[in-house]
Design an enzyme around this catalytic site. Structure first.
Site, PDB file in Angstrom:
ATOM      1  CB  SER A  87      19.722  62.784  34.223  1.00 44.87           C
ATOM      2  OG  SER A  87      19.327  63.800  35.116  1.00 44.87           O
TER       3      SER A  87
ATOM      4  CE1 TYR B 281      23.479  61.241  37.815  1.00 45.77           C
ATOM      5  CE2 TYR B 281      22.129  63.212  37.619  1.00 45.77           C
ATOM      6  CZ  TYR B 281      22.273  61.848  37.505  1.00 45.77           C
ATOM      7  OH  TYR B 281      21.208  61.080  37.088  1.00 45.77           O
TER       8      TYR B 281
HETATM    9  N1  LIG Z   1      15.629  58.655  40.201  1.00 49.51           N
HETATM   10  C1  LIG Z   1      15.651  59.735  39.420  1.00 49.51           C
HETATM   11  O1  LIG Z   1      14.926  60.721  39.664  1.00 49.51           O
HETATM   12  C2  LIG Z   1      16.550  59.785  38.207  1.00 49.51           C
HETATM   13  C3  LIG Z   1      16.472  60.912  37.379  1.00 49.51           C
HETATM   14  C4  LIG Z   1      17.278  60.984  36.250  1.00 49.51           C
HETATM   15  C5  LIG Z   1      18.123  59.936  35.943  1.00 49.51           C
HETATM   16  N2  LIG Z   1      18.205  58.857  36.762  1.00 49.51           N
HETATM   17  C6  LIG Z   1      19.119  57.775  36.378  1.00 49.51           C
HETATM   18  O2  LIG Z   1      18.395  56.556  36.380  1.00 49.51           O
HETATM   19  C7  LIG Z   1      19.259  55.484  36.741  1.00 49.51           C
HETATM   20  C8  LIG Z   1      18.670  54.731  37.919  1.00 49.51           C
HETATM   21  O3  LIG Z   1      18.552  55.648  39.003  1.00 49.51           O
HETATM   22  P1  LIG Z   1      17.870  55.284  40.390  1.00 49.51           P
HETATM   23  O4  LIG Z   1      17.118  56.471  40.827  1.00 49.51           O
HETATM   24  O5  LIG Z   1      17.214  53.972  40.292  1.00 49.51           O
HETATM   25  O6  LIG Z   1      19.163  55.194  41.322  1.00 49.51           O
HETATM   26  P2  LIG Z   1      19.618  54.024  42.322  1.00 49.51           P
HETATM   27  O7  LIG Z   1      20.855  54.507  42.995  1.00 49.51           O
HETATM   28  O8  LIG Z   1      18.477  53.625  43.180  1.00 49.51           O
HETATM   29  O9  LIG Z   1      19.968  52.843  41.334  1.00 49.51           O
HETATM   30  C9  LIG Z   1      21.226  52.722  40.696  1.00 49.51           C
HETATM   31  C10 LIG Z   1      21.778  51.347  41.032  1.00 49.51           C
HETATM   32  O10 LIG Z   1      23.027  51.211  40.349  1.00 49.51           O
HETATM   33  C11 LIG Z   1      23.920  50.564  41.199  1.00 49.51           C
HETATM   34  N3  LIG Z   1      25.278  50.940  40.824  1.00 49.51           N
HETATM   35  C12 LIG Z   1      25.878  52.143  40.979  1.00 49.51           C
HETATM   36  N4  LIG Z   1      27.149  52.083  40.573  1.00 49.51           N
HETATM   37  C13 LIG Z   1      27.353  50.816  40.129  1.00 49.51           C
HETATM   38  C14 LIG Z   1      28.477  50.126  39.612  1.00 49.51           C
HETATM   39  N5  LIG Z   1      29.668  50.725  39.481  1.00 49.51           N
HETATM   40  N6  LIG Z   1      28.323  48.830  39.266  1.00 49.51           N
HETATM   41  C15 LIG Z   1      27.134  48.200  39.399  1.00 49.51           C
HETATM   42  N7  LIG Z   1      26.044  48.787  39.928  1.00 49.51           N
HETATM   43  C16 LIG Z   1      26.158  50.085  40.284  1.00 49.51           C
HETATM   44  C17 LIG Z   1      23.561  51.033  42.600  1.00 49.51           C
HETATM   45  O11 LIG Z   1      23.977  50.128  43.612  1.00 49.51           O
HETATM   46  C18 LIG Z   1      22.062  51.176  42.519  1.00 49.51           C
HETATM   47  O12 LIG Z   1      21.410  50.033  43.021  1.00 49.51           O
HETATM   48  C19 LIG Z   1      20.618  56.105  37.009  1.00 49.51           C
HETATM   49  O13 LIG Z   1      21.374  56.011  35.823  1.00 49.51           O
HETATM   50  C20 LIG Z   1      20.279  57.545  37.317  1.00 49.51           C
HETATM   51  O14 LIG Z   1      21.370  58.404  37.031  1.00 49.51           O
HETATM   52  C21 LIG Z   1      17.424  58.750  37.890  1.00 49.51           C
END
Ligand SMILES: NC(=O)c1ccc[n+]([C@@H]2O[C@H](COP(=O)([O-])OP(=O)(O)OC[C@H]3O[C@@H](n4cnc5c(N)ncnc54)[C@H](O)[C@@H]3O)[C@@H](O)[C@H]2O)c1
Length: 329
Positions: free
Chosen positions: A130, A155
């Site tokens: 991130s 985080y």
């Molecule tokens: N969306 C953003 O702007 C952004 C920015 C930087 C990093 N990220 C990273 O990208 C990745 C995806 O993010 P996103 O925005 O799609 O978030 P999101 O919450 O929509 O997707 C993450 C998914 O992981 C699942 N999850 C969480 N904990 C879990 C566990 N213990 N076991 C199994 N599944 C689990 C959740 O149910 C969810 O569906 C994450 O690692 C997040 O930290 C996202």
């Protein structure tokens, strides 16, 4: 090269859905997992999975990555060769409320995935990091070579930890690993806890929107299709060469638009697209938040011939069109 056996974690999530869909569109078979937890609306997570299940070659299993025996069994049965690890507890603000859920999913869960990759001799682990690893800093844009040891939220600390945990597995076990630092991702099927979704919902419903730091924040908003394209390019480029000079088997890349926008511009663009004026409520900065983000994406461009480019207005138009359809407004 034979078709990889692909595992995508977090496929009920925003980015996971789009990455899985793009791989399926490309003719790959994709096995996915998610625990479908209630951090936000589980109906949205289920609706994303329902979309994916329309495509041939899609498989899903409900697994919590913090549950070591389930992850062990999954890797033993599936024997993936390519792992795209996107499951995590996201969100800066919630990490002040419930840090343990970050430790469980992002530290214990991440280790379980690393161990699965090590034992299955995975060709490539691609994982989500991130922009938050950069912390609060003045030197812009953010480069992968910058020091990232001063996170300002728990985080972000877990995301810094993921990068160095993956490095240790690369060093010890020659596990090829690439971490992708995503910058504020938005678009259709987006996350209801993030500004673009929250603001859109509030404007449609005529409720006030909260502008933290008195509205003076800058974000490198990145459209979801650009993120999915970047992830898939990195993941399908073949097994990184372990021991090559220079060693490409452990890498970190920014994936951001490289074009920061002021919060005021986000709000006014949404107002124009929706055709309604927002009621705004200015508040001080929240602990854990940074005032700006700005990605240098030259490394991604150099190595994969691609960098995000969707203009904010175009991306927001596509988000609002999806929002209207999905919510029937
Ligand atoms: N969306 C953003 O702007 C952004 C920015 C930087 C990093 N990220 C990273 O990208 C990745 C995806 O993010 P996103 O925005 O799609 O978030 P999101 O919450 O929509 O997707 C993450 C998914 O992981 C699942 N999850 C969480 N904990 C879990 C566990 N213990 N076991 C199994 N599944 C689990 C959740 O149910 C969810 O569906 C994450 O690692 C997040 O930290 C996202």
């Amino acid at each position: 090269m034979s078709d990889p056996t692909i595992l995508v974690t977090g496929a009920a999530g925003f980015i996971g859905m789009h990455v899985a869909r793009r791989l399926l569109d490309g003719g790959h078979r994709v096995s996915t997992i998610d625990d479908i937890n209630g951090y936000y609306d589980v109906d949205l997570k289920r609706a994303r999975l329902a979309e994916l299940s329309k495509q041939p070659g899609f498989a899903f299993e409900q697994i919590d990555i913090a549950d070591r025996s389930s992850v062990d069994r999954l890797f033993t049965e599936l024997r993936p060769t390519l792992v795209i690890h996107l499951a995590a507890q996201p969100g800066i603000r919630y990490s002040l409320e419930n840090p343990h859920s970050y430790a469980e999913s992002n530290l214990v869960g991440f280790l379980n995935v690393l161990e699965g990759c090590r034992r299955s001799n995975v060709d490539h682990l691609v994982f989500a990091s991130s922009s938050s690893v950069y912390g609060e800093r003045d030197d812009m844009p953010y480069r992968e070579s910058d020091r990232v040891d001063k996170p300002v939220s728990f985080y972000a600390a877990t995301k810094c930890a993921n990068e160095i945990m993956a490095h240790s597995y690369n060093h010890l076990y020659a596990l090829p690993a690439t971490g992708l630092r995503f910058f504020t991702v938005y678009g259709p099927w987006g996350r209801p806890d993030m500004a673009v979704y929250l603001f859109t919902k509030a404007i449609f419903e005529g409720r006030p929107i909260k502008l933290f730091n008195h509205g003076d924040t800058w974000r490198d908003y990145t459209f979801i299709d650009d993120i999915a394209e970047g992830v898939v390019r990195v993941a399908t480029a073949g097994r990184p060469d372990v021991g090559a000079a220079p060693d490409t088997s452990y890498k970190i890349y920014n994936i951001g638009n490289g074009n920061p926008e002021h919060l005021g511009n986000l709000v006014s663009t949404l107002e124009e697209i929706i055709g309604k004026t927002a009621v705004t409520h200015e508040l001080p900065a929240q602990p854990g938040d940074v005032s700006r983000t700005f990605a240098d994406v030259s490394a991604l461009k150099r190595d994969f011939g691609f960098s995000p480019s969707t203009p904010l207005r175009e991306g927001l138009e596509r988000f609002v069109a999806w929002y209207r359809r999905y919510h029937g407004v």
